[in-house]
Design a protein around this motif. Sequence first.
Motif, PDB file in Angstrom:
ATOM      1  N   SER A 182      39.345 -19.299 -25.070  1.00  0.00           N
ATOM      2  CA  SER A 182      39.261 -19.459 -23.612  1.00  0.00           C
ATOM      3  C   SER A 182      40.480 -20.151 -23.006  1.00  0.00           C
ATOM      4  O   SER A 182      40.543 -20.328 -21.789  1.00  0.00           O
ATOM      5  CB  SER A 182      38.004 -20.263 -23.257  1.00  0.00           C
ATOM      6  N   SER A 219      34.605 -15.837 -24.223  1.00  0.00           N
ATOM      7  CA  SER A 219      34.743 -15.435 -25.625  1.00  0.00           C
ATOM      8  C   SER A 219      34.482 -13.942 -25.814  1.00  0.00           C
ATOM      9  O   SER A 219      34.894 -13.356 -26.814  1.00  0.00           O
ATOM     10  CB  SER A 219      33.785 -16.236 -26.514  1.00  0.00           C
ATOM     11  N   LYS A 220      33.789 -13.319 -24.835  1.00  0.00           N
ATOM     12  CA  LYS A 220      33.476 -11.898 -24.950  1.00  0.00           C
ATOM     13  C   LYS A 220      34.536 -11.013 -24.295  1.00  0.00           C
ATOM     14  O   LYS A 220      34.430  -9.792 -24.313  1.00  0.00           O
ATOM     15  CB  LYS A 220      32.111 -11.611 -24.324  1.00  0.00           C
ATOM     16  N   ASP A 264      31.323 -15.868 -19.790  1.00  0.00           N
ATOM     17  CA  ASP A 264      31.549 -16.127 -21.214  1.00  0.00           C
ATOM     18  C   ASP A 264      32.906 -15.562 -21.623  1.00  0.00           C
ATOM     19  O   ASP A 264      33.019 -14.391 -22.009  1.00  0.00           O
ATOM     20  CB  ASP A 264      30.427 -15.496 -22.047  1.00  0.00           C
TER      21      ASP A 264
END
Length: 894
Positions: free
Chosen positions: A788, A803-804, A801
């Motif tokens: 991130s 991370s996705k 999110d």
Amino acid sequence: MAEELSRLYKTLIKEKVQDVKANNIYFPPEQEVIKQVKERLDSLGLEFSEQAYEYLVNTVFPEYDDAISFNKIVSIPERCEVWVLPNEMDATSKETYWSVYADSLSNNLHLSESEINEVKETALNVVNRLMPPNCPYDASLADKFVKKGLVYGNVQSGKTASMGAVIAQYATKGCRAIFVLSGVHTNLQRQTLNRLRRDLGIDLPETKNLHWRLITNPSDNMGVGCQPISSLLAENGTVLFGVFKKNHKILKKLNDNFFRIKEPNKALLEKSSILIIDDECDQASPDVSKEEEEERSKTNDEIVRMLNFFPRVAYVGYTATPFANVLNEPPGKDSLYPADFITMLPEKPDYFGTSKIFSLGEEFEEYHNEQDETLNIINTYDEADENRIFRKAIIYFILATSIKILRARKLQDEKFLNQHSTMMVQISGKIQEQQDAKAKIDAILSSLIVDIKSGNKIKEQVECIWKSEILEKENYNLRAISKLFTTPLEKYILPSFEEVYIEFCSLIRKIETRIDNSNSADFERLFYSDEHPDYFIVVGGNTLSRGLTLEGLIVSLFTRTVKTYDTLLQMGRWFGYRKNYEDLVRLWMTPEALQKFQFLAGVELDLRETIDKYKDATPRTLALPIRTNPHMQIVRKLAMKSAVDSSINYSGRHPQTIYFKNDKKWLEDNMVAVKALISKNSSIKGKICNSDILLENISRQSIEEFISEYHFYPNSNGLEPNLLLKYKNRVEEEGLLDSWNVVVKTLSGGKHIVNDLVPGFDIALLERRKIKDSDSSRINLKAITSPSDILADIPAFGCPDPSKLTYSEKFKVRGNYFEKMNRKVPGLLIIYPIYQKSGEDKPEKGTNRILLNAKADVYGVCIVFPFVKIGEYDSVCIKLPNVLEVEKEDYAEE
């Protein structure tokens, strides 16, 4: 009656559309097809009704959507449209060249149906870029009937299977003659000929519509009394096939005697499509003559003569190292430059490749991720310790092969059990040194057998290697395998040492040594039996560096290093597929070789991303840039004589510091540079952002001074201050970047606090463990960023999110955030203050990370550049004539 008429309509309409497809290189526009269908029905006295129109448009046309562009009139475009659909290669009532090949993939290579379909689709991607073999020849468009392309595939990644598939499919569609140019070594030519003869079914009895005509025998000669090509092409249905070594004398004989270039049958040749496949096309094929010489290099000249002899010919090169092919010379009639297409073979999930073994060099920070996994299979050594390493590597080879055999028995896997096993000793190209190495290996094997008989502490030596190479690395490698490969972990059975040692003592007597070079007699060279598993230790130089497959390669002792990208990558015969024993493979090499392979792992990743651009362009209009390295040469100079400096940009990149000198003053100087940067912007008040400290609108001058003062680890191409500053200043001068933010990372709940870094804030130092490194003078962190961090200056990351998200998506999120604030996207400098004794509180087991033990706190940085349409990065490419040169944004993500 109406129902019967409806079936008749459908049959006639479909037949007419199929007729249009068969008699046109590419489909005409939609209205032209409708017109021809209507004329067909009118001639039979049938009405072209509204129902017929709807059936044609709604049912028939969609069946050809993948093959046609109805609304675009093209006869022979620069880039071929799809003209062969996958279902055209499906099973029929008749045998085809493809169906025979597909059966062979199943029976000989044991590929599953899905794997065969993947080979089929990949080959169609190549075949659809060639000219349809049966389309009418048009002399006014003669240059369009000559196609030159390149297929890039990783070392040992299935290029021969792809070549065979392209041959089978193009022959199925009507190609009349196929010639394979297979390397410069006799053993590779023989290996390729024998493999293709078997897989293509050339030695099978002829069937009604299969008629191969083999024109070479295993000794690389033309068949006795072979007729000239014009006579053989006159035989309807015959498909000529030959595999030739890339030797100028052999190719000259082919041109002068078989093709009889001086007496061409022009009309016959214009009707016959020819396919020339150049295996290892970067070797011997490029023109390496000196600029002052009028003549081209001999092998290149004969290949060009061959191409220019045929009016309709496809030249397809295959290689894992395409550097010379794209840097040698620009497109032209007498050039082998892949002007029409560059495509690549897919990298399968279980491919045992560079990034899974070496990770990436520090030059490729934009691809790095803290979570990247690599196998722990590399052992570095000093050259002075070579004799001891020879013995250890040989013992390990017998040990690992014993485990592999026992594993296969426990799995009850006959194919795995009967697999060959090989150790490669890649030594200098000097024959005497290879002979000396073989003598050394033979002496070690003899001494081991004597020690086993006498019980002379050999069991203790083997057990010591068992513990250090198997037990200590087992957990780490299994964890990596679970993330990198698809084989279930229960397949990686580890027998007890007692079981392994019993097998070891039996196996050692089956080990044979081979030496493979140009002086080797046939009985000394590397040939694997089809009847039983072989266990070889093979020594060689150049012959082990190209194309040759080493079956079941499990141990490599790499005693040489070279200065060119292509030669070093080709020496990596361990790349490929090591199913069920990825954990047992071991490589021994020098630290210098390891560092070079790490750089080349990044070059390969770069190549794949860049070649992906050719979906929307051709090599005629877009040159392929290759990153440079100050310590290596891409290829020999004469093979890249048309290379010019190019550029790759930092746009949308986030280079990060990975290596640091473990030197107290060097590390403290970096801390001073960070503090000076913050001090120069003391009027800017910091604030909390995502638990870190954010300073906004930092002065551009102070960022420039920081980059100049900060110590970047030597030879980190992606983080050379002059390149960073050159790029930074240019985008700022162009008005594309007008401000900078700085984020200082802090560890939530961290124990080690500094309060003199950012005024008004206590900073908890980060914890980072280092990677085990053969160079004790440096700190290797592999990666310092978290997924991130690209969004570190956006509150709550600006998305649910991060991370996705892919890196590209994160840059877009960042761009959208600042656009809503009516700001140009700022540059971002992230500071990572790391505690010098990281890891002492929480020692980890089963990984290759160890205590940091730095001589001072480590201050790492990551520089995030926003997307802009400009940039600089050291690279080279070829200068293309009469087209725009490589654009500055070639390396920017869209």
